[in-house]
Design a protein around this motif. Structure first.
Motif, PDB file in Angstrom:
ATOM      1  N   MET A 107       6.335  10.071   0.068  1.00 14.58           N
ATOM      2  CA  MET A 107       6.441   8.803  -0.653  1.00 14.58           C
ATOM      3  C   MET A 107       5.385   8.782  -1.735  1.00 14.58           C
ATOM      4  N   THR A 108       5.813   8.724  -2.969  1.00 14.71           N
ATOM      5  CA  THR A 108       4.870   8.683  -4.084  1.00 14.71           C
ATOM      6  C   THR A 108       4.155   7.338  -4.118  1.00 14.71           C
ATOM      7  N   LEU A 109       2.827   7.377  -4.151  1.00 17.57           N
ATOM      8  CA  LEU A 109       2.059   6.156  -4.370  1.00 17.57           C
ATOM      9  C   LEU A 109       1.924   5.890  -5.862  1.00 17.57           C
ATOM     10  N   HIS A 110       1.601   6.959  -6.631  1.00 20.24           N
ATOM     11  CA  HIS A 110       1.331   6.752  -8.065  1.00 20.24           C
ATOM     12  C   HIS A 110       1.584   8.043  -8.833  1.00 20.24           C
ATOM     13  N   ASP A 111       2.503   7.986  -9.786  1.00 22.05           N
ATOM     14  CA  ASP A 111       2.706   9.109 -10.697  1.00 22.05           C
ATOM     15  C   ASP A 111       1.489   9.242 -11.613  1.00 22.05           C
ATOM     16  N   THR A 159       7.366   0.692  -6.797  1.00 21.77           N
ATOM     17  CA  THR A 159       8.608   0.477  -6.049  1.00 21.77           C
ATOM     18  C   THR A 159       8.678   1.577  -4.982  1.00 21.77           C
ATOM     19  N   PRO A 160       8.184   1.302  -3.790  1.00 19.09           N
ATOM     20  CA  PRO A 160       8.080   2.362  -2.774  1.00 19.09           C
ATOM     21  C   PRO A 160       9.441   2.971  -2.440  1.00 19.09           C
ATOM     22  N   HIS A 161       9.507   4.293  -2.444  1.00 17.13           N
ATOM     23  CA  HIS A 161      10.759   4.965  -2.122  1.00 17.13           C
ATOM     24  C   HIS A 161      10.499   6.434  -1.789  1.00 17.13           C
ATOM     25  N   ALA A 167      14.795   3.402  -0.389  1.00 19.89           N
ATOM     26  CA  ALA A 167      13.814   2.383  -0.750  1.00 19.89           C
ATOM     27  C   ALA A 167      13.083   1.895   0.499  1.00 19.89           C
ATOM     28  N   LEU A 168      11.797   1.597   0.323  1.00 13.62           N
ATOM     29  CA  LEU A 168      10.955   1.141   1.427  1.00 13.62           C
ATOM     30  C   LEU A 168      10.352  -0.214   1.098  1.00 13.62           C
ATOM     31  N   VAL A 169      10.055  -0.977   2.162  1.00 17.59           N
ATOM     32  CA  VAL A 169       9.428  -2.290   2.011  1.00 17.59           C
ATOM     33  C   VAL A 169       8.306  -2.409   3.043  1.00 17.59           C
ATOM     34  N   PRO A 170       7.116  -2.850   2.627  1.00 19.46           N
ATOM     35  CA  PRO A 170       6.057  -3.100   3.612  1.00 19.46           C
ATOM     36  C   PRO A 170       6.494  -4.149   4.624  1.00 19.46           C
TER      37      PRO A 170
END
Length: 234
Positions: free
Chosen positions: A87-91, A174-176, A144-147
């Motif tokens: 899961m990418t946190l930040h490009d 947008t967590p994914h 897609a992910l959601v906290p």
């Protein structure tokens, strides 16, 4: 920092149906940066901060990938390796030019080390749940992910903001988890319908995923199937 309620409003478009017209599917031009016309991945260079995932989570996600490729392989390019699932946190940076990517990633690495030296990452977990398998800007199909709640969102958003001080992005978190990149050449309406059916089935189930900052990693990549971990941020 974006609020949890604003985040939920922003992703309210996500749903159980595959978002595409019932016509020939033409991928977005960003696919061509990463995929060759024969649907093998191009050399594509850059760096990123990601959450590596537990083996059991990677296995679960790879089962979704296998289901997609077993049902509609004509919709996608080269299959992602199970080992690359994250899961990418930040490009940070991305380029098809090795020289440009090398200089950018060198600068990012120096800045990132300074950021985490001044503001060390805390050991913590972040509880997430899967939302829907969705069409991400006609470039890829993603999970897609959601906290789980506001407190979990705040932990994730604070981490994103910390890395954003290394290189600010013009888009929000947008967590994914990426499942597949689309076929370079697109696919016909019949395949669109088959893809919609399998996505509808996959979206009948949801499961929990736990992110852990002890698996928060700075990585460099040379293609969408070749990521190398440089160091852990914790």
């Amino acid at each position: 920092m974006e609020s949890y309620s604003d985040f939920l409003k922003r992703i309210s478009w996500q749903g159980p149906e595959f978002g595409a017209d019932d016509a020939f599917f033409q991928p977005d031009g960003r696919v061509y940066e990463k995929v060759k016309q024969d649907n093998h991945f191009k050399n594509f260079y850059g760096d990123t901060v990601v959450f590596d995932l537990e083996k059991k989570t990677k296995k679960k996600v790879f089962e979704l990938i296998e289901k997609l490729y077993d049902t509609v392989p004509e919709c996608f390019s080269e299959k992602l390796n199970e080992s690359t699932i994250h899961m990418t946190l930040h490009d940070l940076s991305a380029s098809d030019n090795l020289g440009n990517a090398g200089s950018q990633s060198f600068n990012n690495e120096i800045k990132l080390l300074e950021v985490i030296r001044n503001n060390p990452i805390k050991p913590q977990t972040i509880k997430m749940r899967t939302n829907f398998v969705i069409n991400m800007i006609h470039t890829s199909i993603v999970l897609a992910l959601v906290p789980a709640d506001e407190s979990e969102w705040n932990k994730l958003a604070q981490l994103f903001d910390a890395i954003d001080s290394v290189k600010s992005l013009d888009y929000k978190l947008t967590p994914h988890i990426t499942l597949a990149y689309y076929n370079y050449n697109g696919f016909d309406a019949g395949s669109v319908q088959k893809l919609k059916e399998v996505v509808r089935l996959l979206n009948k189930e949801s499961f929990e995923i736990t992110l852990n900052t002890n698996k928060l990693v700075y990585q460099k990549f040379t293609s969408m199937n070749n990521y190398v971990s440089v160091f852990n941020l914790l």
